[in-house]
Design a protein around this motif. Sequence first.
Motif, mmCIF file in Angstrom:
data_model
loop_
_atom_site.group_PDB
_atom_site.id
_atom_site.type_symbol
_atom_site.label_atom_id
_atom_site.label_comp_id
_atom_site.label_asym_id
_atom_site.label_seq_id
_atom_site.Cartn_x
_atom_site.Cartn_y
_atom_site.Cartn_z
ATOM 1 N N GLY A 226 -22.087 -34.703 -160.793
ATOM 2 C CA GLY A 226 -22.944 -34.696 -161.975
ATOM 3 C C GLY A 226 -22.703 -35.870 -162.901
ATOM 4 N N TRP A 227 -22.137 -36.939 -162.380
ATOM 5 C CA TRP A 227 -21.807 -38.110 -163.193
ATOM 6 C C TRP A 227 -22.689 -39.303 -162.806
ATOM 7 C CZ3 TRP A 227 -15.975 -37.672 -161.584
ATOM 8 C CH2 TRP A 227 -15.422 -36.531 -162.176
ATOM 9 N N ASP B 91 -22.802 -37.950 -168.337
ATOM 10 C CA ASP B 91 -23.000 -36.629 -167.751
ATOM 11 C C ASP B 91 -24.498 -36.455 -167.512
ATOM 12 O OD1 ASP B 91 -23.611 -33.797 -167.598
ATOM 13 O OD2 ASP B 91 -21.535 -33.422 -168.205
ATOM 14 N N LYS B 92 -24.896 -36.311 -166.244
ATOM 15 C CA LYS B 92 -26.317 -36.270 -165.909
ATOM 16 C C LYS B 92 -27.028 -35.060 -166.506
ATOM 17 C CE LYS B 92 -26.210 -36.651 -161.391
ATOM 18 N NZ LYS B 92 -26.766 -36.855 -160.014
ATOM 19 N N HIS B 93 -26.308 -33.999 -166.774
ATOM 20 C CA HIS B 93 -26.934 -32.777 -167.265
ATOM 21 C C HIS B 93 -27.131 -32.795 -168.782
ATOM 22 C CE1 HIS B 93 -26.307 -31.302 -163.244
ATOM 23 N NE2 HIS B 93 -24.997 -31.455 -163.346
ATOM 24 N N THR B 94 -26.223 -33.433 -169.496
ATOM 25 C CA THR B 94 -26.305 -33.446 -170.964
ATOM 26 C C THR B 94 -26.705 -34.803 -171.532
ATOM 27 O OG1 THR B 94 -23.971 -34.049 -171.262
ATOM 28 C CG2 THR B 94 -24.490 -31.701 -171.030
ATOM 29 N N LEU C 29 -19.344 -39.352 -170.982
ATOM 30 C CA LEU C 29 -18.219 -38.525 -170.553
ATOM 31 C C LEU C 29 -16.905 -38.963 -171.194
ATOM 32 C CD1 LEU C 29 -18.301 -36.186 -168.402
ATOM 33 C CD2 LEU C 29 -17.193 -37.781 -166.823
#
Length: 444
Positions: free
Chosen positions: A125-126, A261-264, A268
Motif C-alpha cells: 500500500g505504499w 500511503d496509497k489509501h490515505t 508515510l
Amino acid sequence: MSDYISEWLREHRITEVECIVPDMTGVARGKIIPKDKFLSEPDMRLPEAVLIQTVTGDYPDDCYLDLTDPDMVLRPDPTSLRFVPWATDPTAQLIYDCYRSDGSPVETSPRSVLRRVLELYSARGWEPVLAPEMEFYLLSPNPDPDIPVQPPVGRTGRAEFGRRSYSIDAVNEFDPVFEDIYDYCHAQNLEVDTLIHEVGTAQMEINFEHGDPLALADQVFLFKRTVREAAFRHNMYATFMAKPMEGEPGSAMHMHQSIIDKHTGRNLFSNEDGSPSQAFFHFIGGLQKYLPETMPFFAPYVNSYRRLTPNVAAPTNVEWGYDNRTVGLRVPHSSPAGRRVENRVPGVDVNPYIAMAASLACGYLGLVNSIDPRDPVASNAYDVPTEFPHGTEEALVRLTHCKEIAAVLGERFVELFIGMKQKEFAEYFRVISPWERKFLLLHV
C-alpha cells in the motif's frame, strides 16, 4: 499496436522511430526503424546479451551467460513516446520493455528491476516518490582521450576559471546551450525545474520535479542524451562522468525520496501531528545498513570512487542529519507533508533505473525489518570514518555477500551485474595509465 501510438505518429508525420532499450550501463541500445515498418511490426527482438554489455562493449565471462543466446521479446511502452527534437527528419523515440517468450519480464532489464521494487512497495500500500538532481560538466571538445579535459569557452570568448557556485553570470555564459537544453526537454516532456551553477568549473546542476520513480528514471535516461546532443550542437562536450577533472568536485545524482500511503494520501514519513514517523527512521536505518554493501549500483566505475573523498562536496559515509550537506543521507527542511530523505551517495554516472531501484530497496528492507538508524549528526560528517569500499574490487565482493538485496532486486540480475562489472574492471586493469609512465617508467 496501441491506437494512441499509431495516431500520434501519423499526426506528427513521423518518418522514423528510435526503438530504445536501456542496458545495465545506461546506454541506449536498440534499432532505428522506418515508421511504416514499425506500425506493421511494433514488437522487436534482441538477444538478452545486449543488456549486459560492459561500457566498452564487451561481455561477462561465459559462465554468466545463457550460451544459447536467446532473443527477448521487446514491446514499446506507450507512456514513453516522445519526439527526438535534435533529429533532422521528424523522428520519434520509444522505450521498450523486455519479456521472455512466455511473457515473463527479463530479470536483467533495468526497467524490470525498478518495476520489481515498486511492486513490492505497492503490495504494502505504499507509493514511493522521488526527485533527482543531476550534476554535469560542460567541456571543450576532447577528441584525444590521453589529454586531460578543459572547461569550454563561453560567450565572452574566455574559458571559465575558478569556483563560481550559484553564479547567475556564469550560467549566462552558456545561455545558447541551455536554451537548447530547455527546448529539447520541453519537446520531450522532461519535467526539469531549477538550473544552477555548481561548485566546479563549468559544472551545472538541473533538478527534476518529484514524481513516480519509473517515469523519472526514463526522464533521467533521456536527459543525459539530451544534454550531450545540445552540447555537441555548440561545439562542446557534456559529461556525466563522476570525476572528469582533476582538482574539481565530482558530479552526483542526489535522490530525494519519500513514500505516500496509497489509501490515505499521507506522507508515510510523518505522523498525524507532524512529527517524524517510525517509518521515516526505519527507511533511514535501511539505507545506513545496506548502502555500503551495494555501492556498485551507486559508484559503478573505477572513476566513481575518485568522487567519494572528504571535503569535496561528496559524502564518505552514510551518517544522516537535518539539513547537513556533509552526510550521505540529508533530511532537508520541509513541511511534514514534504518530509523526505536525500540520498547524496550516487554519482551521476549511475544507471538511473538501477540506482533508484537499489536506493528504494535499501529503504524497503529498513521498513519491513524495522531497522533503527544511528543518531543524527549535527557536525561535520567528514570527521567520521568512511564506510564505503575503497574501490571496485572491494565493492563487488561486498555486494556478492549481500543476499538480502539480491532477494529484493533479483538474484539473477545481481549475479549478472557483478559479472559485467568484474569484466569491466579486468579490462581497466590492463591499461597502463599516464601516471605510471610518468613516475615509474624511468625512476624505478
